[in-house]
Design a protein around this motif. Structure first.
Motif, PDB file in Angstrom:
ATOM      1  N   ARG A  42      -6.124  -8.940  -4.324  1.00 33.13           N
ATOM      2  CA  ARG A  42      -6.167  -7.441  -4.739  1.00 33.13           C
ATOM      3  C   ARG A  42      -6.710  -7.378  -6.150  1.00 33.13           C
ATOM      4  N   ASP A  50       0.790  -1.292   0.067  1.00 30.22           N
ATOM      5  CA  ASP A  50      -0.041   0.110   0.068  1.00 30.22           C
ATOM      6  C   ASP A  50       0.882   1.384   0.050  1.00 30.22           C
ATOM      7  N   GLU A  83      -1.409  -3.102 -10.905  1.00 28.28           N
ATOM      8  CA  GLU A  83      -2.055  -1.576 -10.469  1.00 28.28           C
ATOM      9  C   GLU A  83      -2.188  -0.756 -11.652  1.00 28.28           C
TER      10      GLU A  83
END
Length: 341
Positions: A150, A93, A128
């Protein structure tokens, strides 16, 4: 013979990562076409131009005090053929926020035709950025569950060292930076160049499977006491042939109810659980002693050693002999430890 074009490689340096995930690709790409030639007094034929960059162009730090200064910054790179993204620490994170400028840069260069490779947790930056959605990828086995949760749109293959899908490459583990680099050398320059590069650096050619390196639990955590009793029974009787009905009786459940409860608790069907248990037991034996493979096969419940070898390789990506050669002590591997005269 037509002269091969020199390809541009950009290796990104990130704070708090293991430096080898960036340095190993630098050295492999730099050596391809040059080191073997130098060692044989031949004219070098470099296959790649290698540049290192950081987000700002400034030095990056490792968690063990090593500081590395790149040649330039991300923004200075107008085009490149290959991008290597290393690992950058376990606090994902935090790192994704710190290195957020990397994401649009990766997307821009990928759109321009670059190969983009994420090493170990470096694959998270590709995910991401949305580049891995719907595509096959891998990462280190120890963090694969986190990344699977995720990024559920990614087709994760945590059993593999190297994946490639539409110019997007991932490698599982720190030293898989070596595998993905040699893989790209072979893909873009041919087997001979990659083989000479590997021989000059005393490296193996790219590995594909990381299953044999994983230390994964046979069962997921659960609180079903009846299933725990069955697991304990299987662990102490793993060489026995037991039927689903026998296990159901041991749990005090009907066969169908037992199978449903067992799968919900452990994440596996009873037969698959026993198979995984036996392979883990075999791995432990191979790691610690020099018993014949036939004996290990029998001890874990497989009298057919050919079937055992095939099953072991399918699950771990290695033969039992190869597994022992990788993980057993020197004496067990048949190679005496070095002793000075």
């Amino acid at each position: 013979m037509k002269e091969r074009p020199v390809l541009d490689v950009t290796v990104v340096l990130l704070d708090d990562g293991l430096s080898s995930t960036a340095i190993m690709p630098v050295e492999i790409f730099h050596s391809a076409g040059t080191l073997w030639n130098d060692l044989h007094d031949q004219a070098p034929q470099p296959a790649f131009r290698v540049r290192t960059v950081s987000l700002s162009g400034g030095a990056v730090r490792s968690p063990y005090g090593l500081s590395i200064t790149p040649e330039t910054s991300l923004d200075a790179i107008e085009r490149t053929d290959i991008i290597i993204v290393p690992t950058s620490g376990l606090d994902l994170d935090l790192k994704l926020v710190e290195n957020s400028a990397l994401l649009p840069w990766l997307k821009r260069h990928y759109a321009q035709g670059a190969y983009v490779a994420g090493v170990c947790m470096g694959a998270a930056y590709l995910a991401e950025a949305g580049l891995l959605d719907g595509r096959i990828a891998t990462t280190h086995w120890a963090v694969s569950d986190r990344l699977c949760a995720r990024y559920p749109k990614v087709r994760w293959r945590q059993d593999l060292f190297v994946t490639e899908d539409s110019r997007l490459l991932c490698s599982g583990g720190v030293y898989a930076s070596m595998d993905v680099s040699l893989y790209l050398v072979e893909k873009l320059c041919g087997h001979e160049v990659a083989l000479k590069c590997a021989k000059a650096l005393l490296l193996p050619m790219p590995r594909i499977h990381q299953s044999g390196y994983a230390v994964l639990p046979v069962s997921q955590p659960h609180d079903d006491s009846r299933i725990r009793q069955v697991e304990a029974f299987l662990q102490t009787n793993l060489s026995r042939d037991v039927s689903t009905q026998d296990l159901a009786d041991h749990a005090g459940l009907g066969a169908r109810t037992f199978v449903r409860h067992f799968k919900a608790a452990t994440g596996r069907l009873p037969a698959a659980y026993l198979q995984a248990l036996r392979i883990e037991a075999a791995k432990n034996m191979l790691e610690r002693d020099a018993k014949p493979i036939q004996s290990i096969s029998s001890e874990v419940g497989y009298d057919d050693v050919a079937f055992f070898r095939s099953l072991f390789k399918r699950i771990t990506g290695m033969t039992p002999t190869d597994y022992r050669a990788h993980f057993a002590p020197l004496g067990v591997r048949g190679q005496p430890a070095f002793e000075a005269p």
